[in-house]
Design a protein around this motif. Structure first.
Motif, PDB file in Angstrom:
ATOM      1  N   ILE A 206       0.844  -1.201   0.000  1.00  0.00           N
ATOM      2  CA  ILE A 206       0.000   0.000   0.000  1.00  0.00           C
ATOM      3  C   ILE A 206       0.876   1.247   0.000  1.00  0.00           C
ATOM      4  O   ILE A 206       0.595   2.228  -0.701  1.00  0.00           O
ATOM      5  N   VAL A 207       1.958   1.210   0.766  1.00  0.00           N
ATOM      6  CA  VAL A 207       2.852   2.373   0.849  1.00  0.00           C
ATOM      7  C   VAL A 207       3.482   2.662  -0.508  1.00  0.00           C
ATOM      8  O   VAL A 207       3.363   3.774  -1.048  1.00  0.00           O
ATOM      9  N   TYR A 208       4.170   1.679  -1.079  1.00  0.00           N
ATOM     10  CA  TYR A 208       4.912   1.998  -2.299  1.00  0.00           C
ATOM     11  C   TYR A 208       3.993   2.215  -3.493  1.00  0.00           C
ATOM     12  O   TYR A 208       4.299   3.019  -4.373  1.00  0.00           O
ATOM     13  N   ASP A 209       2.854   1.531  -3.540  1.00  0.00           N
ATOM     14  CA  ASP A 209       1.986   1.750  -4.694  1.00  0.00           C
ATOM     15  C   ASP A 209       1.168   3.034  -4.560  1.00  0.00           C
ATOM     16  O   ASP A 209       0.786   3.621  -5.578  1.00  0.00           O
ATOM     17  N   THR A 210       0.919   3.479  -3.332  1.00  0.00           N
ATOM     18  CA  THR A 210       0.274   4.780  -3.153  1.00  0.00           C
ATOM     19  C   THR A 210       1.212   5.894  -3.603  1.00  0.00           C
ATOM     20  O   THR A 210       0.795   6.838  -4.287  1.00  0.00           O
ATOM     21  N   ILE A 211       2.476   5.785  -3.223  1.00  0.00           N
ATOM     22  CA  ILE A 211       3.465   6.771  -3.684  1.00  0.00           C
ATOM     23  C   ILE A 211       3.507   6.792  -5.204  1.00  0.00           C
ATOM     24  O   ILE A 211       3.519   7.861  -5.829  1.00  0.00           O
TER      25      ILE A 211
ATOM     26  N   ARG B 259       0.836  11.427   3.545  1.00  0.00           N
ATOM     27  CA  ARG B 259       2.117  11.145   4.204  1.00  0.00           C
ATOM     28  C   ARG B 259       1.900  10.594   5.620  1.00  0.00           C
ATOM     29  O   ARG B 259       2.571   9.640   6.032  1.00  0.00           O
ATOM     30  N   SER B 260       0.962  11.180   6.353  1.00  0.00           N
ATOM     31  CA  SER B 260       0.687  10.720   7.719  1.00  0.00           C
ATOM     32  C   SER B 260       0.148   9.295   7.717  1.00  0.00           C
ATOM     33  O   SER B 260       0.544   8.462   8.552  1.00  0.00           O
ATOM     34  N   ILE B 261      -0.742   8.994   6.772  1.00  0.00           N
ATOM     35  CA  ILE B 261      -1.324   7.648   6.719  1.00  0.00           C
ATOM     36  C   ILE B 261      -0.272   6.629   6.299  1.00  0.00           C
ATOM     37  O   ILE B 261      -0.210   5.517   6.846  1.00  0.00           O
TER      38      ILE B 261
ATOM     39  N   TRP C  47      13.546   7.137   6.033  1.00  0.00           N
ATOM     40  CA  TRP C  47      14.102   7.968   4.960  1.00  0.00           C
ATOM     41  C   TRP C  47      13.084   8.191   3.851  1.00  0.00           C
ATOM     42  O   TRP C  47      12.925   9.317   3.359  1.00  0.00           O
ATOM     43  N   GLN C  48      12.381   7.132   3.482  1.00  0.00           N
ATOM     44  CA  GLN C  48      11.444   7.206   2.363  1.00  0.00           C
ATOM     45  C   GLN C  48      10.314   8.203   2.635  1.00  0.00           C
ATOM     46  O   GLN C  48      10.031   9.070   1.800  1.00  0.00           O
ATOM     47  N   ILE C  49       9.695   8.105   3.802  1.00  0.00           N
ATOM     48  CA  ILE C  49       8.567   8.983   4.118  1.00  0.00           C
ATOM     49  C   ILE C  49       9.040  10.415   4.359  1.00  0.00           C
ATOM     50  O   ILE C  49       8.402  11.383   3.941  1.00  0.00           O
ATOM     51  N   ALA C  50      10.195  10.566   5.016  1.00  0.00           N
ATOM     52  CA  ALA C  50      10.676  11.909   5.367  1.00  0.00           C
ATOM     53  C   ALA C  50      11.150  12.691   4.145  1.00  0.00           C
ATOM     54  O   ALA C  50      10.993  13.922   4.092  1.00  0.00           O
TER      55      ALA C  50
END
Length: 300
Positions: A183-188, A214-216, A255-258
């Protein structure tokens, strides 16, 4: 030659390598955990790893072709995808259907070498999980979650291929963590197309999460970490898993989210592809623990 290139592009194999490994790494995780639990000989482990690598590549490519077949009308209306082989007319619909079948057939042949339980579980991964994914963006705001089910189904299938038994609850916890990771990488990745998707009517978590994306996603990566830690504890994993798999995930996802720049389309793709490295890091921790059990005293 343009037609040949078009068919090659349908498979996505022209894309950066690490972005094409995201279906393989969960298979490698499940296989390595099972190999450690059963002290599977290294030669057999390596052979199974190669077969899972080949099978996941074929299934991923066939799923990409199927996705393009189903989405050809959408793709014509989206800036990023309108030059893909099908909407641009570089390849025919009949040719794409044939290519999908040609890729899927050997993947199913590889699956047929599993026992009955493994075949049954593998078929679920093909149908309905991969087969229905292209339709999910029409039906639900959570197509990324369905993709997570499909991409991480290799975890329980790999476990079964080694042990012949249904996975314990810790494997399903790891599977759930993998779904959150997807979910994280495909949402990005989907954030590249938010404006076009909104106009065309495509649903995604990138649109659903909106300004809170970003928060989710931070909550999602935290859930991934919790699942990794719990699964490792329940399965009795060792120092390699703790340092590389869990520690590496903590550092990479932070690192990825920040550092993710939502205004930079190139950064969406770069962050997406970097998850192939994360999948490898998680596997290396598992591999370390497997080798340590198989050959005690050879590594620290």
């Amino acid at each position: 030659m343009p037609a040949v290139r078009g068919y090659f592009e349908l498979t996505r194999l022209h894309k950066p390598f690490m972005g094409n490994t995201l279906m393989f790494w969960p298979c490698a995780w499940g296989l390595t955990i099972a190999a450690r639990a059963t002290t599977l000989p290294l030669v057999i482990f390596a052979e199974k790893l190669v077969w899972f690598g080949l099978g996941s590549m074929l299934l991923h490519s066939s799923a990409c072709v199927l996705n393009d077949i189903c989405d050809v009308e959408f793709d014509r209306q989206v800036e990023r995808t309108k030059e893909r082989p099908l909407p641009s007319g570089k390849v025919s619909m009949q040719g794409a259907v044939t290519l999908c079948a040609v890729l899927l057939a050997p993947a199913l042949y590889i699956l047929s070498h599993c026992d009955r339980l493994g075949i049954a579980m593998g078929i679920v991964g093909v149908f309905p999980l991969h087969a229905f994914y292209p339709l999910m963006k029409r039906w639900t705001w959570w197509p990324q979650a369905w993709l997570g089910l499909a991409f991480n189904w290799g975890i329980p299938v790999a476990w079964i291929s080694v042990t012949g038994t249904m996975p314990p609850h810790a494997i399903w916890v790891l599977f759930f963590g993998g779904v959150c990771w997807t979910i994280v990488y495909d949402t990005i990745y989907a954030c590249q197309d938010r404006e076009d998707d909104r106009r065309v009517g495509i649903k995604s978590t990138a649109l659903l999460f909106g300004e809170h994306v970003r928060s989710i996603l931070a909550i999602m990566v935290t859930t991934l970490l919790v699942c990794l830690v719990y699964a490792g504890y329940a399965l009795g994993q060792g120092i390699g898993y703790a340092v590389l798999s869990c520690g590496g995930t903590l550092l990479h996802t932070a690192w990825q989210i920040a550092t993710w720049n939502e205004a930079d389309l190139k950064d969406h793709r770069a962050k997406f592809e970097s998850n192939g490295i994360l999948g490898c890091v998680i596997w290396l921790g598992l591999l370390y623990d497997y080798i340590r059990v198989l050959y005690p005293g050879t590594i620290v």
